[in-house]
Design an enzyme around this catalytic site. Sequence first.
Site, PDB file in Angstrom:
ATOM      1  N   LYS A 160       2.820  -8.478 -11.501  1.00  0.00           N
ATOM      2  CA  LYS A 160       1.489  -8.337 -12.081  1.00  0.00           C
ATOM      3  C   LYS A 160       1.410  -9.131 -13.384  1.00  0.00           C
ATOM      4  CE  LYS A 160      -0.423  -4.015 -10.334  1.00  0.00           C
ATOM      5  NZ  LYS A 160      -0.952  -2.689 -10.687  1.00  0.00           N
TER       6      LYS A 160
ATOM      7  N   GLU B 252      -4.758  11.474  -2.351  1.00  0.00           N
ATOM      8  CA  GLU B 252      -5.711  12.498  -2.782  1.00  0.00           C
ATOM      9  C   GLU B 252      -5.640  13.760  -1.924  1.00  0.00           C
ATOM     10  OE1 GLU B 252      -7.282   8.462  -3.963  1.00  0.00           O
ATOM     11  OE2 GLU B 252      -6.538   9.351  -2.087  1.00  0.00           O
TER      12      GLU B 252
ATOM     13  N   ARG C 219     -12.161  11.720  -0.563  1.00  0.00           N
ATOM     14  CA  ARG C 219     -11.102  11.455   0.412  1.00  0.00           C
ATOM     15  C   ARG C 219     -10.321  12.707   0.767  1.00  0.00           C
ATOM     16  NH1 ARG C 219      -7.920   6.109  -0.848  1.00  0.00           N
ATOM     17  NH2 ARG C 219      -8.476   5.666   1.298  1.00  0.00           N
TER      18      ARG C 219
END
Length: 629
Positions: free
Chosen positions: A277, A363, A391
């Site tokens: 990243k 989730e 979700r």
Amino acid sequence: MALLESIHSPADLRRLPREQLPQLADELRSYVLDSVSRTGGHLSSNLGTVELTIALHYVFNTPHDRLVWDVGHQTYPHKILTGRRERMATLRQLGGLSGFPRRDESEYDTFGTAHSSTSISAALGMAVAARRKGEDRRAVAIIGDGAMTAGMAFEALNNAGVADADLLVILNDNDMSISPPVGALNRYLAQLMSGQFYAATRNVGKNVLKVAPPLFELAKRFEEHAKGMVVPATLFEKFGFNYIGPIDGHDLGSLIPTLENIRHLKGPQFLHVVTRKGQGYKLAEADPVAYHGPGKFDPKVGITAPATPPKTTFTQVFGQWLCDMAAQDARLVGITPAMREGSGMVEFERRFPDRYFDVGIAEQHAVTFAAGLACEGLKPVVAIYSTFLQRAYDQLIHDVALQDLPVVFALDRAGLVGADGATHAGAYDIAYLRCIPNVSVACPADENDCRRLLTTAFQHEHPVAVRYPRGAGVGAAIEPGLQPLPFGRGEVRRQGAPGGIAILAFGTLLYPALEAGTRLEATVANMRWAKPLDRELVLELARTHDALVTVEEGCIDGGAGSAVAELLAAEGIARPMLHLGLPDLFIEHGDPAKLLSLQGLDAAGIERSVRERFRDQVPRTAPALKVVN
């Protein structure tokens, strides 16, 4: 930018000599950095996928071959290479480019994404459809190591491993690095294992040795052992995939030949790519979290502190409350599905590491995990974005509400979220929560309301959701301590003319409602709770006023206004009503204040809507507020 300016589509990219691709990668990375610094947006993830994006469009015949980017916050290089370079200045602005893939934006965006872990399922569907239609095309899912923590990704892998489809899953792993001595060996082995000769030889060998089972088992175990020395465990092969890698995701000399070999292989393939990243921008490499989604900044200087201290955000209010309540009550545990920074839990993790649980992008698991903790007498607080709680709806109903367990849901990003757009808007939580038995829904109007309602929710022995928006509120003074507010009760904040209009405000729209109410000489109530409604307050306002207006930053259909109408209908009370909120459509990305204005949810819009609906019942003692264009 000589090379980049010549690329108007992937077809132009594929005409470049391979030796020019590293130069193109440098130009593309510089363009991404310059562009995001001017508009704000996701940076670290996009800098990390420059070479991978070039390699995919160079090897695969896009858009005929399908690329599905998981989450999609790493697709700026993809947008730039697919004809949208000149529109990057409009990124995440009203009427401009989305920060995520959208099917209606480009034919190269084959699947709309923004939530995680959907790519493998979607790409598998495309691969199966291609087989059924007799079309020679490839489907590629690009998924990050974070998104691989979600159960949906493994559900898709489980299905794909036995499906008769040509699917490539690329794991973009940016949580580790490859040391130089290992990289060269990985490149050689990855190309070898992805080549036609290796695949054919391995299959022939298996067929021959099957007549001699002991030799076949010995060869199979030797192959697995040899690959296991240089690659991770054979988990993905157990799912039925041919595992290849890991390879350096910033080395085009490794990526392109490996992808060219894989493109001709049949069946499910799994390529493990390691990236970094923030690659190429030292500040983002050093702190990829800070540069994950920055606002505008000077690339030469980096992100700097604002000249004036910003207002306290609702997220910060929650984070401070969580620490304070944890210090007072040892039963409190905090749970986040991979959103520590976004949900304001950094300080809580530092102070209470043994009571902090980051369950990854999962989730569903987060909610049921909380339910298990609650069963044993702990007091779980689930910090989750409103849009992400969607979700885990079944778990919310089946595992928490049905068992009436005392779980607190701290719903960040309720209402419109600005630049992230419809995929991240918390527009539906009031509607989808208030229909569930045992669940209560609190709607704080400001920072102090938020802190006190969180305490109220925590002290309640049933499931409670406290919804609050992204960013700061009006700057209300926050009272110290942990004093609750009365459960299920609102308050009148402005007393209007007798027999006039009463505005019932749910959440932070109380303040534009107060401004409009002053000009309308209307009564304004801070309702605080969408469920349970303050019945006494609603009925009193209905008895003493000629018309009622409800205001909420959530969907009108099934929202808090609907709850008011249902209550009056049940009591046999007929009053003219006006429901103001979000309409039955997806609200696009843009400046939050502008979006609210366009929906008529600023002070001017509320006043205008009330005057239009109740022309004869509203005094005109002052000119109407000017509507912002």
